[in-house]
Design a protein around this motif. Structure first.
Motif, PDB file in Angstrom:
ATOM      1  N   ILE A 588       0.822  -1.102  -0.149  1.00  0.00           N
ATOM      2  CA  ILE A 588      -0.208  -0.068   0.143  1.00  0.00           C
ATOM      3  C   ILE A 588       0.744   1.254  -0.097  1.00  0.00           C
ATOM      4  O   ILE A 588       0.597   2.233  -0.640  1.00  0.00           O
ATOM      5  N   ARG A 589       1.914   1.182   0.817  1.00  0.00           N
ATOM      6  CA  ARG A 589       2.698   2.413   0.878  1.00  0.00           C
ATOM      7  C   ARG A 589       3.501   2.806  -0.287  1.00  0.00           C
ATOM      8  O   ARG A 589       3.985   3.688  -0.630  1.00  0.00           O
ATOM      9  N   ALA A 590       3.616   1.655  -1.170  1.00  0.00           N
ATOM     10  CA  ALA A 590       4.286   1.732  -2.606  1.00  0.00           C
ATOM     11  C   ALA A 590       3.234   2.205  -3.481  1.00  0.00           C
ATOM     12  O   ALA A 590       3.799   2.304  -4.946  1.00  0.00           O
ATOM     13  N   HIS A 591       1.956   2.182  -3.262  1.00  0.00           N
ATOM     14  CA  HIS A 591       1.030   2.323  -4.271  1.00  0.00           C
ATOM     15  C   HIS A 591       0.278   3.544  -3.666  1.00  0.00           C
ATOM     16  O   HIS A 591      -1.254   3.451  -3.702  1.00  0.00           O
ATOM     17  N   ASN A 592       0.712   4.771  -3.485  1.00  0.00           N
ATOM     18  CA  ASN A 592      -0.235   5.882  -3.220  1.00  0.00           C
ATOM     19  C   ASN A 592      -1.044   5.685  -2.119  1.00  0.00           C
ATOM     20  O   ASN A 592      -2.258   5.863  -2.168  1.00  0.00           O
ATOM     21  N   PRO A 593      -0.321   5.605  -0.733  1.00  0.00           N
ATOM     22  CA  PRO A 593      -1.260   5.467   0.640  1.00  0.00           C
ATOM     23  C   PRO A 593      -1.911   6.944   0.721  1.00  0.00           C
ATOM     24  O   PRO A 593      -1.419   7.965   0.330  1.00  0.00           O
ATOM     25  N   GLY A 594      -2.976   6.851   1.421  1.00  0.00           N
ATOM     26  CA  GLY A 594      -3.824   8.134   1.547  1.00  0.00           C
ATOM     27  C   GLY A 594      -3.114   8.882   2.605  1.00  0.00           C
ATOM     28  O   GLY A 594      -2.081   8.500   3.488  1.00  0.00           O
ATOM     29  N   THR A 595      -3.201  10.428   2.614  1.00  0.00           N
ATOM     30  CA  THR A 595      -2.673  11.354   3.603  1.00  0.00           C
ATOM     31  C   THR A 595      -3.239  10.830   4.978  1.00  0.00           C
ATOM     32  O   THR A 595      -2.426  11.446   5.961  1.00  0.00           O
ATOM     33  N   ARG A 596      -4.249  10.286   5.109  1.00  0.00           N
ATOM     34  CA  ARG A 596      -4.691  10.147   6.635  1.00  0.00           C
ATOM     35  C   ARG A 596      -4.950   8.642   6.977  1.00  0.00           C
ATOM     36  O   ARG A 596      -4.329   8.460   8.148  1.00  0.00           O
ATOM     37  N   GLY A 642      -8.291  12.741  -0.913  1.00  0.00           N
ATOM     38  CA  GLY A 642      -7.145  12.047  -0.732  1.00  0.00           C
ATOM     39  C   GLY A 642      -6.636  11.473   0.590  1.00  0.00           C
ATOM     40  O   GLY A 642      -5.601  11.011   0.867  1.00  0.00           O
ATOM     41  N   GLU A 643      -7.551  11.407   1.649  1.00  0.00           N
ATOM     42  CA  GLU A 643      -7.349  10.959   2.819  1.00  0.00           C
ATOM     43  C   GLU A 643      -7.259   9.429   3.097  1.00  0.00           C
ATOM     44  O   GLU A 643      -6.321   8.592   3.808  1.00  0.00           O
ATOM     45  N   LEU A 644      -7.713   8.593   1.880  1.00  0.00           N
ATOM     46  CA  LEU A 644      -7.904   7.114   2.098  1.00  0.00           C
ATOM     47  C   LEU A 644      -8.022   6.817   0.421  1.00  0.00           C
ATOM     48  O   LEU A 644      -8.609   7.314  -0.336  1.00  0.00           O
ATOM     49  N   HIS A 645      -7.208   5.655   0.017  1.00  0.00           N
ATOM     50  CA  HIS A 645      -7.020   5.174  -1.154  1.00  0.00           C
ATOM     51  C   HIS A 645      -7.314   3.565  -1.091  1.00  0.00           C
ATOM     52  O   HIS A 645      -7.439   3.039  -2.351  1.00  0.00           O
ATOM     53  N   HIS A 646      -7.327   2.869  -0.116  1.00  0.00           N
ATOM     54  CA  HIS A 646      -7.171   1.521  -0.125  1.00  0.00           C
ATOM     55  C   HIS A 646      -8.329   1.011   0.721  1.00  0.00           C
ATOM     56  O   HIS A 646      -8.279   1.321   2.231  1.00  0.00           O
ATOM     57  N   VAL A 647      -9.122  -0.065   0.393  1.00  0.00           N
ATOM     58  CA  VAL A 647     -10.192  -0.624   1.248  1.00  0.00           C
ATOM     59  C   VAL A 647     -10.104  -2.067   1.101  1.00  0.00           C
ATOM     60  O   VAL A 647     -10.037  -2.581  -0.099  1.00  0.00           O
ATOM     61  N   GLY A 683      -9.242  -9.089  -1.621  1.00  0.00           N
ATOM     62  CA  GLY A 683     -10.381  -8.293  -1.204  1.00  0.00           C
ATOM     63  C   GLY A 683      -9.942  -6.925  -1.129  1.00  0.00           C
ATOM     64  O   GLY A 683     -10.718  -6.162  -0.522  1.00  0.00           O
ATOM     65  N   LEU A 684      -8.838  -6.630  -1.438  1.00  0.00           N
ATOM     66  CA  LEU A 684      -8.084  -5.208  -1.327  1.00  0.00           C
ATOM     67  C   LEU A 684      -8.663  -4.337  -2.692  1.00  0.00           C
ATOM     68  O   LEU A 684      -8.419  -4.969  -3.599  1.00  0.00           O
ATOM     69  N   TYR A 685      -9.094  -3.170  -2.667  1.00  0.00           N
ATOM     70  CA  TYR A 685      -9.398  -2.292  -3.521  1.00  0.00           C
ATOM     71  C   TYR A 685      -8.767  -0.836  -3.599  1.00  0.00           C
ATOM     72  O   TYR A 685      -8.615  -0.608  -2.391  1.00  0.00           O
ATOM     73  N   VAL A 686      -8.352  -0.616  -4.644  1.00  0.00           N
ATOM     74  CA  VAL A 686      -7.882   0.740  -4.782  1.00  0.00           C
ATOM     75  C   VAL A 686      -8.925   1.932  -4.998  1.00  0.00           C
ATOM     76  O   VAL A 686      -9.468   1.543  -6.235  1.00  0.00           O
ATOM     77  N   CYS A 687      -8.955   3.075  -4.474  1.00  0.00           N
ATOM     78  CA  CYS A 687     -10.029   3.848  -4.944  1.00  0.00           C
ATOM     79  C   CYS A 687      -9.648   5.246  -5.167  1.00  0.00           C
ATOM     80  O   CYS A 687      -8.239   5.575  -4.574  1.00  0.00           O
ATOM     81  N   GLY A 688      -9.890   6.041  -6.153  1.00  0.00           N
ATOM     82  CA  GLY A 688      -9.373   7.201  -6.452  1.00  0.00           C
ATOM     83  C   GLY A 688      -8.111   7.172  -7.345  1.00  0.00           C
ATOM     84  O   GLY A 688      -7.286   8.098  -6.957  1.00  0.00           O
TER      85      GLY A 688
END
Length: 688
Positions: A588-596, A642-647, A683-688
């Motif tokens: 996740i940290r290598a694929h645009n983690p959220g700011t929050r 941009g606070e969250l990109h992975h669910v 089950g991991l999704y990338v959003c935004g």
């Protein structure tokens, strides 16, 4: 004047508050506490860290805001579904010593050992030092006490604080001083912050016995009880008041409540929903026999017959004593304590059978009282003294019957108990009927009978240090009984014989039902207190003393459970391996983690390993998976900002419950986000 028949038949008693305690008793007590501490701590390597509470304690140890609120995550977005009192103590230990199995579980060992000492101090002022040592020994060898002493479950702290309250009550009822009763009420309030309303189960015993037997006029005693009651309420409810006063957008969502209400979590989710159906097991009936089922009685009730003798016999023997007699006051207090809890467990739905640890102090105190009072009647030659051999014989028969429910477990216990019991009873009768009995007869009788009564619970307590005889991390138990997550009556393995589970695996996990699981009222149901209330925003990004990423990972060997629960951590605990959680966070940290937030997990129990691995996690759904702490609209807003990109969907939680309330959120994720097919976890999704 000639004494009344009732008074002359009563066992003679001294003012035990001024009886000198021999040095050998202090040495024996210290030895008992050391042995108990070593034995309890020997079970820590089994790693009974709770799947749900363990990650929360990690978060609380790394964030003071999470510590205060008892939050599941370092960002303090969602609380536990319990009050945070005991978990705050565990988190302080983890903050000082570093998060590990030992730092999390050691406070429970300390509380269990301290409870033994405080019970000694309480009974010493009530029945004298020798009786106090006996009561402390009974408590130390109670199987459920040993099982919970090296588990993260907080009932050990509840028991300790309630015994402290009993000690303060003893000082109050003997002196009539308000200060001691206020301290008693404050300690019950502290216990409320550990286990909520269960702590109030002792209030009828403490209040009624003080009002009946304390020195002073009725008006004075009534005033004391009312003042102590106010103190109890203030100390009990302060956290709930703070949670109600602080705006919802400035604090975490309260798990266990669909309406984000601390009051609904405590009194709806954790109290009234437990009493909406029949007693006994979750959703079950037939509660009147609950405490006598083999799975429950073996944990706390080996001395039930002697406890009954102490209560009923004590009331009879002491019925003509002065109103302020402290021994009779203690008999009434401990007896009402026992009866109140017995009624509560029989009429309610007991989500976890280890709740009966709250009975242990009363059983220990009353059993010893039964022996002491009947022994004095026996030595005095009163006819009522025959209740001593009768009570002992009944307890031995009960012990043999319970042990024969598990014939493959410690099979040597039954013949040992029978031999010791026969020798002890024979020596007891010889002391009564021989014209000049040898001086060693009485000590021999006492020693043999004490050994016959205590050897079985002590052996069961010692078994908790062995994998397979310690229960599970969500349902600690001693011996080969069914997991303490449910009701009694069926040994592990489903057969009559019980014994070690196949392969020596951690027993009792299957079938354990945590609070809020099937059979408990859903947080969104009417009993939650405020159905239909609109959820508020989950927070506004308050500062935290941990960075959003790069937090220290969980030490090797920690046990926890996560998505799928396929692998195991320390002590045989089910869970996703630490490596997979850390690998997922690195991805996740290598694929645009959220700011929050680095990751949102639908089903907070599935997010535990990511919290332990140092992730900035947004838990969604709470313990049951159905708490609406984040809506689809709120999630969309976080993604847009941009606070969250992975669910992570399907992240656990729910305990098999209907999670249809997540449908809208899940639909939004699947329609607006892209599945990360190359991620380390499904089950991991990338959003935004």
């Amino acid at each position: 004047m000639t004494a009344s028949p009732a008074a002359s038949a009563a066992p003679s008693l001294r003012d035990t508050s001024v009886v000198r305690t021999p040095r050998w008793i202090w040495v024996a007590l210290a030895s008992l506490m050391v042995l108990a501490g070593v034995g309890y701590a020997a079970g820590i390597p089994l790693g009974l860290v709770h799947n749900y509470y363990g990650p929360a304690v990690y978060a609380m140890a790394h964030s003071w805001e999470a510590w205060f609120w008892g939050a599941q995550d370092t960002q303090a977005m969602l609380t536990l579904d319990k009050l945070p009192g005991a978990f705050q103590l565990q988190a302080l230990s983890a903050r000082v010593f570093g998060y590990s199995t030992w730092s999390v579980l050691l406070p429970q060992v300390v509380a269990a050992v301290a409870a033994v000492g405080v019970l000694f101090a309480t009974v010493r002022r009530w029945l004298g030092p020798r009786a106090a040592l006996a009561a402390a020994t009974v408590l130390a060898t109670t199987p459920v006490v040993a099982a919970l002493a090296h588990s993260q479950i907080v009932d050990t702290w509840l028991m300790f604080l309630l015994i402290c309250a009993a000690w303060a009550w003893t000082r109050a009822v003997q002196s009539g001083r308000l200060g001691w009763l206020v301290l008693c009420g404050a300690l019950v309030g502290a216990a409320f912050n550990v286990k909520m309303v269960q702590a109030w189960g002792v209030l009828p015993a403490l209040a009624v016995a003080y009002w009946l037997f304390a020195p002073g006029t009725k008006r004075r005693r009534t005033g004391h009880v009312l003042v102590a009651g106010v103190v109890t309420a203030v100390v009990s409810l302060w956290w709930l008041v703070v949670a109600s006063v602080v705006p919802a957008d400035r604090r975490p969502w309260i798990d266990g409540s669909a309406s984000n209400s601390a009051w609904a979590m405590v009194f709806g989710y954790n109290l009234f929903s437990r009493h909406t159906e029949g007693g006994g097991t979750p959703g079950g009936t037939g509660g009147w026999s609950y405490l006598f089922t083999s799975d429950v009685a073996t944990q706390v009730g080996w001395l039930y017959p002697l406890a009954l003798l102490g209560f009923a016999g004590g009331l009879w023997w002491l019925r003509s004593r002065p109103r302020t007699d402290p021994v009779r006051a203690g008999v009434v207090m401990w007896g009402v304590w026992l009866v109140t809890h017995a009624l509560a467990f029989s009429l309610g739905r007991v989500a976890h059978s280890f709740y009966v640890e709250a009975l242990a102090p009363a059983v220990a105190a009353l059993a010893v009282a039964g022996v002491v009072l009947s022994w004095r009647a026996w030595r005095a030659g009163h006819a009522s003294g025959w209740l001593l051999p009768a009570g002992v014989a009944a307890s031995l028969a009960w012990t043999v019957w319970l042990q024969t429910r598990y014939p493959d477990f410690l099979s040597w216990l039954v013949p040992t108990v029978v031999v010791l019991g026969v020798v002890g009873l024979a020596a007891l009768l010889a002391q009564r009927f021989l014209r000049t009995p040898p001086r060693a007869v009485a000590p021999a009788a006492a020693g043999a009978l004490a050994a016959s009564l205590l050897i079985t619970p002590a052996a069961w307590a010692a078994s908790t240090t062995q994998l397979g005889y310690s229960g599970s991390n969500i349902g600690p138990a001693a011996g080969p009984v069914q997991s303490m997550g449910g009701g009694g009556g069926m040994p592990r393995g489903g057969g009559a014989g019980g014994g070690r589970p196949p392969g020596g695996a951690q027993g009792g996990t299957t079938g354990a039902v945590p609070p809020g699981a099937p059979g408990a009222t859903a947080p969104g149901a009417a009993s939650s207190g405020d159905p239909g209330a609109a959820p508020t925003a989950p927070g506004n990004g308050r500062p935290d003393d941990l960075p959003a990423s790069g937090q220290p990972g969980v030490p090797a060997g920690q046990g926890f459970s996560g998505p799928g629960g396929a692998t195991r951590g320390a002590g045989g605990q089910p869970g996703v391996g630490e490596g997979q959680a850390a690998e997922t966070l690195a991805w996740i940290r290598a694929h645009n983690p959220g700011t929050r937030f680095e990751l949102a997990v639908v089903g907070s129990q599935g997010g535990g390993e990511y919290v332990l691995a140092g992730g900035a996690v947004l838990p969604i759904g709470g313990f049951t998976g159905s708490i609406p702490n984040v809506t689809a609209e709120q999630l969309a807003a976080m993604v847009s900002a941009g606070e969250l990109h992975h669910v992570l969907l399907g992240g656990g939680g729910g305990q098999g419950r209907d999670r249809s309330g997540d449908a809208e959120l899940t639909t939004w994720v699947t329609e607006h986000c892209e599945a990360a097919t190359d991620a380390p976890v499904s089950g991991l999704y990338v959003c935004g």
